[in-house]
Write an enzyme that holds these catalytic residues in place. Structure first.
Site, PDB file in Angstrom:
ATOM      1  CG  ASP A   1       2.022  -6.622 -69.010  1.00 28.45           C
ATOM      2  OD1 ASP A   1       2.534  -6.768 -67.880  1.00 28.45           O
ATOM      3  OD2 ASP A   1       2.295  -7.335 -69.994  1.00 28.45           O
ATOM      4  CG  ASP A   2      -0.748  -2.912 -71.702  1.00 23.44           C
ATOM      5  OD1 ASP A   2       0.462  -3.169 -71.816  1.00 23.44           O
ATOM      6  OD2 ASP A   2      -1.618  -3.428 -72.422  1.00 23.44           O
TER       7      ASP A   2
ATOM      8  CG  HIS B   1       4.639  -3.386 -71.038  1.00 23.49           C
ATOM      9  ND1 HIS B   1       5.135  -4.583 -71.475  1.00 23.49           N
ATOM     10  CD2 HIS B   1       3.387  -3.308 -71.565  1.00 23.49           C
ATOM     11  CE1 HIS B   1       4.225  -5.196 -72.224  1.00 23.49           C
ATOM     12  NE2 HIS B   1       3.152  -4.436 -72.302  1.00 23.49           N
TER      13      HIS B   1
ATOM     14  CE1 TYR C   1       0.941  -5.722 -79.360  1.00 16.03           C
ATOM     15  CE2 TYR C   1       3.097  -4.721 -79.734  1.00 16.03           C
ATOM     16  CZ  TYR C   1       1.720  -4.624 -79.705  1.00 16.03           C
ATOM     17  OH  TYR C   1       1.115  -3.431 -79.979  1.00 16.03           O
TER      18      TYR C   1
ATOM     19  CG  HIS D   1      -3.357  -6.418 -69.930  1.00 13.34           C
ATOM     20  ND1 HIS D   1      -3.616  -7.759 -70.137  1.00 13.34           N
ATOM     21  CD2 HIS D   1      -2.312  -6.086 -70.729  1.00 13.34           C
ATOM     22  CE1 HIS D   1      -2.761  -8.212 -71.050  1.00 13.34           C
ATOM     23  NE2 HIS D   1      -1.971  -7.223 -71.426  1.00 13.34           N
TER      24      HIS D   1
HETATM   25 ZN    ZN Z   1       1.236  -4.744 -73.209  1.00 12.98          ZN
END
Ligand code: ZN
Length: 486
Positions: A288-289, A339, A380, A431
């Protein structure tokens, strides 16, 4: 002192050379009518004192064993390892191909076989004189693969003769692309065993009728356990059968080759590096991210090296800043998810804002790599009705949280992974913006592959593990990605 030692060494060398000459001479005679192996046994009997008299004797024996054989060594440089000992000695020859991943597999195979041999013979008495001999054949193939067959023998010296007490072959087909061993599903089309069964039953009945053992049909039946020992060669696929399973034990390992021509339709035209076997365990790594060039690229380097995919849930604003990273992800066959644009808590924003977050990100993805997201993961893990309405993709959470964002330590991430009893069917949360996570991936990928897991994208996991066609707007939550209750 120094001089006399040097003198001794010189004498030893000379003696070894002489023995070797003698071995060669007899080998040539022996070869006229008998197999190489028989020839070796003959000359060993002639040699004074037997091969276990001393180290040079064993070395001469090993040299002759490897030199005058009829193996095919089309790929790799031969590495010889000779270890003399009483009662256990080892002489191995294996290929060094120059492909680092393949070479590390091969070196491990040699180590494993030696350890197994020593364990099996741990109760041998000092004058038992047992040797493990490992030789190989290697083949260039018409596919993106290298075929390697190891032939292992255990010989025992008795009355100055070496007698084979055990023999077997081990086959490997390495992808030239990833360097890793290929599985049947990557090489053959589904149902290949049906064809092999018919073809090989016919072949052995026609050509080796007199040597067939009772029950040979079982070893050649269209069954799960059969036709797993094979190697790709220059002209086709050679299948091996353990001594006594198809042909009489004294015939040793039986083999038969089916040409690529005859295998047409049964073998894939090209090696499928991404073929998934639904019956084998699989894991989906997710990040993610990102994208964040430094760390995303480090992760991609590792995934590319091992030829495995993962799923990236990207933030639209980062995609906008680093479109070239997303382009690389798409080119490498990674699954690209959304995301959101700026990582808001969807439970705290309006439905209109939610739609904007989703649409803006998809536009950035389309611009960067030509496609919108195929999966969505809410920041989240907070799913909402608005997401279900607007995501236009399945909503994917996870079932193992590595806590990489919290620990920022590769070791801790690995500890979480190793603490999960069965990772089959799991979605792993990481991540792509931390160095520590990239470092963890470099340990995790080879570890997972070594543990027998296939790495797949999230969509592939749904399809192959859960038999689910991913549905847009459906939540695949924390409890979805388990294949057993733990
Ligand atoms: Zn995230």
């Amino acid at each position: 002192m120094v001089e006399s030692n040097a003198e001794k060494r010189r004498e030893k060398r000379q003696a070894a050379i002489e023995r070797r000459e003698k071995v060669r001479k007899y080998l040539k005679i022996g070869l006229a009518g008998a197999s190489v192996l028989t020839a070796v046994i003959i000359i060993i009997a002639v040699m004074s004192g037997g091969i276990y008299k001393d180290e040079p004797g064993f070395q001469a024996f090993a040299a002759a064993y490897f030199e005058d054989d009829d193996t095919t060594k089309a790929v790799g440089k031969s590495q010889e390892v000779v270890k003399y000992g009483a009662p256990l000695s080892v002489a191995m020859e294996y290929p060094v191909t120059g492909q680092a991943t393949t070479d590390s597999y091969i070196a491990n195979i040699a180590v494993d076989l030696e350890n197994q041999f020593r364990l099996e013979n741990k109760d041998a008495k000092k004058d038992d004189k047992v040797a493990m001999l490992l030789d190989y054949d290697s083949y260039n193939t018409q596919r993106a693969a290298v075929g390697v067959v190891f032939s292992q023998e255990q010989q025992k010296e008795k009355d100055r003769e070496m007698t084979t007490v055990k023999s077997g072959v081990y086959t490997y087909n390495f992808s030239t692309e990833t360097g890793r061993p290929l599985t049947s599903i990557q090489i053959f089309n589904p149902g290949y065993k049906t064809f092999c069964s018919q073809y090989l039953l016919d072949y052995f009945q026609k050509n080796h009728k007199a040597d067939l053992v009772k029950g040979y049909e079982t070893a050649l039946a269209d069954a799960e356990d059969n036709f797993n020992k094979y190697v790709l060669t220059e002209k086709g696929v050679r299948f091996y059968f353990d001594p006594g399973t198809v042909l009489k034990k004294e015939k040793g390992t039986a083999f038969a080759e089916i040409t690529y021509e005859d295998l047409k339709g049964t073998i894939r035209d090209q090696i499928e590096t991404r073929a998934i076997d639904p019956s084998k365990p699989m894991v989906a790594l997710t990040f993610d991210d990102g994208p964040y060039p430094k760390t995303s690229n480090r992760i991609l380097d590792c995934l590319e090296k091992y030829g495995v995919p993962a799923t990236f849930f990207e933030l639209g604003q980062n995609v906008n800043n680093y479109p070239e990273v997303v382009k690389r992800e798409a080119e490498l066959g990674m699954e690209i998810g959304s995301h959101s644009w700026s990582h808001p808590n969807f439970k705290k924003i309006s439905s209109k804002k939610a739609k904007q977050q989703i649409d803006k990100t998809n536009n950035a993805l389309k611009k960067a790599c030509g496609q919108a997201s195929t999966v969505f993961r809410p920041p989240y893990g907070n799913n909402t009705k608005a997401i279900e309405k607007y995501a236009n993709a399945p909503i994917i959470l996870w079932s193992v949280d590595t806590l990489d964002w919290k620990s920022r330590k590769a070791k801790s991430v690995m500890k979480v992974m190793k603490g999960v009893k069965n990772l089959d069917g799991r979605v792993i949360l990481m991540h792509s913006i931390y160095e520590s996570s990239a470092k963890a991936v470099e340990k995790m990928v080879p570890w997972l592959l070594n543990e027998g897991y296939q790495l797949v994208t999230v969509s592939e996991l749904l399809e192959y593990k859960y038999g689910e066609t991913p549905k847009n707007g459906k939540l695949y939550g924390y409890n979805y990605f388990y294949t057993d209750k733990q």
